[in-house]
Design a protein around this motif. Structure first.
Motif, PDB file in Angstrom:
ATOM      1  N   ASP A  72      70.085 -26.088 -56.443  1.00 13.46           N
ATOM      2  CA  ASP A  72      70.032 -26.155 -54.971  1.00 13.46           C
ATOM      3  C   ASP A  72      71.074 -27.114 -54.418  1.00 13.46           C
ATOM      4  O   ASP A  72      71.650 -26.876 -53.362  1.00 13.46           O
ATOM      5  CB  ASP A  72      68.645 -26.594 -54.490  1.00 13.46           C
ATOM      6  N   TYR A  73      71.310 -28.199 -55.141  1.00 12.15           N
ATOM      7  CA  TYR A  73      72.263 -29.209 -54.661  1.00 12.15           C
ATOM      8  C   TYR A  73      73.650 -28.623 -54.417  1.00 12.15           C
ATOM      9  O   TYR A  73      74.426 -29.138 -53.611  1.00 12.15           O
ATOM     10  CB  TYR A  73      72.352 -30.381 -55.648  1.00 12.15           C
ATOM     11  N   THR A  74      73.984 -27.534 -55.092  1.00 11.48           N
ATOM     12  CA  THR A  74      75.320 -26.939 -54.945  1.00 11.48           C
ATOM     13  C   THR A  74      75.512 -26.298 -53.579  1.00 11.48           C
ATOM     14  O   THR A  74      76.634 -25.964 -53.217  1.00 11.48           O
ATOM     15  CB  THR A  74      75.586 -25.882 -56.029  1.00 11.48           C
ATOM     16  N   GLN A  75      74.427 -26.154 -52.827  1.00 15.19           N
ATOM     17  CA  GLN A  75      74.518 -25.517 -51.517  1.00 15.19           C
ATOM     18  C   GLN A  75      74.778 -26.525 -50.395  1.00 15.19           C
ATOM     19  O   GLN A  75      74.980 -26.145 -49.251  1.00 15.19           O
ATOM     20  CB  GLN A  75      73.254 -24.716 -51.233  1.00 15.19           C
ATOM     21  N   ILE A  76      74.757 -27.807 -50.734  1.00 14.46           N
ATOM     22  CA  ILE A  76      75.108 -28.845 -49.758  1.00 14.46           C
ATOM     23  C   ILE A  76      76.625 -28.804 -49.586  1.00 14.46           C
ATOM     24  O   ILE A  76      77.367 -28.765 -50.572  1.00 14.46           O
ATOM     25  CB  ILE A  76      74.639 -30.224 -50.258  1.00 14.46           C
ATOM     26  N   PRO A  77      77.112 -28.800 -48.366  1.00 10.13           N
ATOM     27  CA  PRO A  77      78.553 -28.602 -48.131  1.00 10.13           C
ATOM     28  C   PRO A  77      79.491 -29.480 -48.951  1.00 10.13           C
ATOM     29  O   PRO A  77      80.526 -29.009 -49.397  1.00 10.13           O
ATOM     30  CB  PRO A  77      78.702 -28.891 -46.636  1.00 10.13           C
ATOM     31  N   ASP A  78      79.172 -30.738 -49.204  1.00  6.16           N
ATOM     32  CA  ASP A  78      80.120 -31.586 -49.936  1.00  6.16           C
ATOM     33  C   ASP A  78      79.747 -31.778 -51.410  1.00  6.16           C
ATOM     34  O   ASP A  78      80.278 -32.650 -52.073  1.00  6.16           O
ATOM     35  CB  ASP A  78      80.256 -32.936 -49.240  1.00  6.16           C
ATOM     36  N   ALA A  79      78.866 -30.950 -51.945  1.00  9.42           N
ATOM     37  CA  ALA A  79      78.400 -31.116 -53.321  1.00  9.42           C
ATOM     38  C   ALA A  79      79.336 -30.507 -54.363  1.00  9.42           C
ATOM     39  O   ALA A  79      79.439 -31.009 -55.467  1.00  9.42           O
ATOM     40  CB  ALA A  79      77.012 -30.507 -53.485  1.00  9.42           C
ATOM     41  N   VAL A  80      80.001 -29.446 -54.048  1.00  9.61           N
ATOM     42  CA  VAL A  80      80.863 -28.746 -55.007  1.00  9.61           C
ATOM     43  C   VAL A  80      82.314 -29.120 -54.712  1.00  9.61           C
ATOM     44  O   VAL A  80      82.735 -29.162 -53.566  1.00  9.61           O
ATOM     45  CB  VAL A  80      80.642 -27.218 -54.913  1.00  9.61           C
ATOM     46  N   THR A  81      83.051 -29.360 -55.777  1.00  2.00           N
ATOM     47  CA  THR A  81      84.403 -29.903 -55.596  1.00  2.00           C
ATOM     48  C   THR A  81      85.468 -28.870 -55.220  1.00  2.00           C
ATOM     49  O   THR A  81      86.444 -29.215 -54.577  1.00  2.00           O
ATOM     50  CB  THR A  81      84.854 -30.632 -56.871  1.00  2.00           C
ATOM     51  N   THR A  82      85.304 -27.607 -55.640  1.00  2.00           N
ATOM     52  CA  THR A  82      86.335 -26.610 -55.332  1.00  2.00           C
ATOM     53  C   THR A  82      85.682 -25.339 -54.775  1.00  2.00           C
ATOM     54  O   THR A  82      84.504 -25.076 -54.995  1.00  2.00           O
ATOM     55  CB  THR A  82      87.118 -26.219 -56.607  1.00  2.00           C
ATOM     56  N   GLN A  83      86.484 -24.571 -54.082  1.00  2.00           N
ATOM     57  CA  GLN A  83      86.003 -23.290 -53.552  1.00  2.00           C
ATOM     58  C   GLN A  83      85.639 -22.339 -54.688  1.00  2.00           C
ATOM     59  O   GLN A  83      84.654 -21.602 -54.611  1.00  2.00           O
ATOM     60  CB  GLN A  83      87.057 -22.648 -52.638  1.00  2.00           C
ATOM     61  N   ALA A  84      86.411 -22.367 -55.768  1.00  5.11           N
ATOM     62  CA  ALA A  84      86.131 -21.504 -56.920  1.00  5.11           C
ATOM     63  C   ALA A  84      84.767 -21.828 -57.521  1.00  5.11           C
ATOM     64  O   ALA A  84      83.973 -20.930 -57.856  1.00  5.11           O
ATOM     65  CB  ALA A  84      87.223 -21.663 -57.977  1.00  5.11           C
ATOM     66  N   LYS A  85      84.445 -23.121 -57.635  1.00  2.00           N
ATOM     67  CA  LYS A  85      83.154 -23.531 -58.192  1.00  2.00           C
ATOM     68  C   LYS A  85      82.030 -23.130 -57.239  1.00  2.00           C
ATOM     69  O   LYS A  85      80.976 -22.655 -57.660  1.00  2.00           O
ATOM     70  CB  LYS A  85      83.143 -25.044 -58.431  1.00  2.00           C
ATOM     71  N   GLU A  86      82.244 -23.272 -55.951  1.00  2.00           N
ATOM     72  CA  GLU A  86      81.240 -22.854 -54.962  1.00  2.00           C
ATOM     73  C   GLU A  86      80.989 -21.349 -55.081  1.00  2.00           C
ATOM     74  O   GLU A  86      79.836 -20.903 -55.056  1.00  2.00           O
ATOM     75  CB  GLU A  86      81.710 -23.199 -53.552  1.00  2.00           C
ATOM     76  N   ASP A  87      82.053 -20.575 -55.236  1.00  2.54           N
ATOM     77  CA  ASP A  87      81.912 -19.120 -55.391  1.00  2.54           C
ATOM     78  C   ASP A  87      81.134 -18.767 -56.667  1.00  2.54           C
ATOM     79  O   ASP A  87      80.332 -17.830 -56.673  1.00  2.54           O
ATOM     80  CB  ASP A  87      83.285 -18.448 -55.407  1.00  2.54           C
ATOM     81  N   GLU A  88      81.369 -19.515 -57.746  1.00  7.65           N
ATOM     82  CA  GLU A  88      80.632 -19.282 -58.993  1.00  7.65           C
ATOM     83  C   GLU A  88      79.133 -19.491 -58.782  1.00  7.65           C
ATOM     84  O   GLU A  88      78.313 -18.690 -59.255  1.00  7.65           O
ATOM     85  CB  GLU A  88      81.113 -20.233 -60.094  1.00  7.65           C
ATOM     86  N   TYR A  89      78.779 -20.572 -58.089  1.00  3.96           N
ATOM     87  CA  TYR A  89      77.362 -20.848 -57.847  1.00  3.96           C
ATOM     88  C   TYR A  89      76.741 -19.835 -56.895  1.00  3.96           C
ATOM     89  O   TYR A  89      75.585 -19.443 -57.062  1.00  3.96           O
ATOM     90  CB  TYR A  89      77.151 -22.279 -57.347  1.00  3.96           C
ATOM     91  N   ILE A  90      77.486 -19.390 -55.924  1.00  4.63           N
ATOM     92  CA  ILE A  90      76.967 -18.354 -55.016  1.00  4.63           C
ATOM     93  C   ILE A  90      76.664 -17.087 -55.810  1.00  4.63           C
ATOM     94  O   ILE A  90      75.600 -16.476 -55.659  1.00  4.63           O
ATOM     95  CB  ILE A  90      77.958 -18.084 -53.863  1.00  4.63           C
ATOM     96  N   ALA A  91      77.592 -16.691 -56.689  1.00  3.67           N
ATOM     97  CA  ALA A  91      77.389 -15.487 -57.507  1.00  3.67           C
ATOM     98  C   ALA A  91      76.200 -15.678 -58.457  1.00  3.67           C
ATOM     99  O   ALA A  91      75.365 -14.774 -58.603  1.00  3.67           O
ATOM    100  CB  ALA A  91      78.655 -15.169 -58.296  1.00  3.67           C
ATOM    101  N   TYR A  92      76.111 -16.842 -59.080  1.00  2.00           N
ATOM    102  CA  TYR A  92      75.013 -17.141 -60.006  1.00  2.00           C
ATOM    103  C   TYR A  92      73.671 -17.072 -59.292  1.00  2.00           C
ATOM    104  O   TYR A  92      72.723 -16.436 -59.762  1.00  2.00           O
ATOM    105  CB  TYR A  92      75.243 -18.530 -60.608  1.00  2.00           C
ATOM    106  N   ARG A  93      73.589 -17.692 -58.140  1.00  4.05           N
ATOM    107  CA  ARG A  93      72.331 -17.713 -57.390  1.00  4.05           C
ATOM    108  C   ARG A  93      71.960 -16.311 -56.896  1.00  4.05           C
ATOM    109  O   ARG A  93      70.788 -15.947 -56.877  1.00  4.05           O
ATOM    110  CB  ARG A  93      72.421 -18.714 -56.239  1.00  4.05           C
ATOM    111  N   THR A  94      72.938 -15.516 -56.540  1.00  2.00           N
ATOM    112  CA  THR A  94      72.676 -14.133 -56.134  1.00  2.00           C
ATOM    113  C   THR A  94      72.104 -13.337 -57.304  1.00  2.00           C
ATOM    114  O   THR A  94      71.124 -12.602 -57.150  1.00  2.00           O
ATOM    115  CB  THR A  94      73.960 -13.466 -55.597  1.00  2.00           C
TER     116      THR A  94
END
Length: 135
Positions: free
Chosen positions: A91-113
């Motif tokens: 869940d912490y990965t969904q906080i705007p400043d928690a993930v360091t790169t856009q690529a990592k944010e996209d990975e977590y979005i795909a994983y959570r989906t």
């Protein structure tokens, strides 16, 4: 091979054990053929979802659809609980400043989906294919 010890009085299952039916090997009341029957569970039946019925004068092990439905419902509940745990762990990965790169944010979005879609995309809740959590 699995076998049952069945109480003859009401055909309730007293116990289950590994191996061939063996009336005399247990000692005590379970060995009394006037009170208990040792009977093999057919290989094609789930040992956790059986009952014993008198069919044409023969005590027969059959599938119990109520037990099977309850077991399946429990497996779905376990799958959803594990899925929810895995979602909450990231869940912490969904906080705007928690993930360091856009690529990592996209990975977590795909994983959570994939996690959220898991129940709908799973045929057997006892052995789901879990998505890989981003590193």
């Amino acid at each position: 091979m699995k076998s049952l010890i069945v109480k003859l009085e009401d055909l309730s299952i007293a116990s289950k054990y590994e191996g061939a039916p063996s009336q005399g090997s247990y000692g005590g009341p379970w060995s009394d053929p006037n009170q208990f029957l040792h009977i093999q569970i057919p290989n094609e039946l789930d040992p956790d979802c059986v009952k014993v019925e008198l069919i044409n004068g023969v005590n027969t092990v059959t599938a119990d659809s109520t037990l099977a439905a309850n077991k399946l419902a429990g497996q779905w509940d376990q799958l959803r609980a594990e899925r929810n745990k895995r979602l909450s762990e990231c869940d912490y990965t969904q906080i705007p400043d928690a993930v360091t790169t856009q690529a990592k944010e996209d990975e977590y979005i795909a994983y959570r989906t994939l996690l959220r879609d898991l129940p709908a995309n799973t045929g057997n809740p006892a052995s789901p294919t879990w998505p890989t959590k981003p590193a």
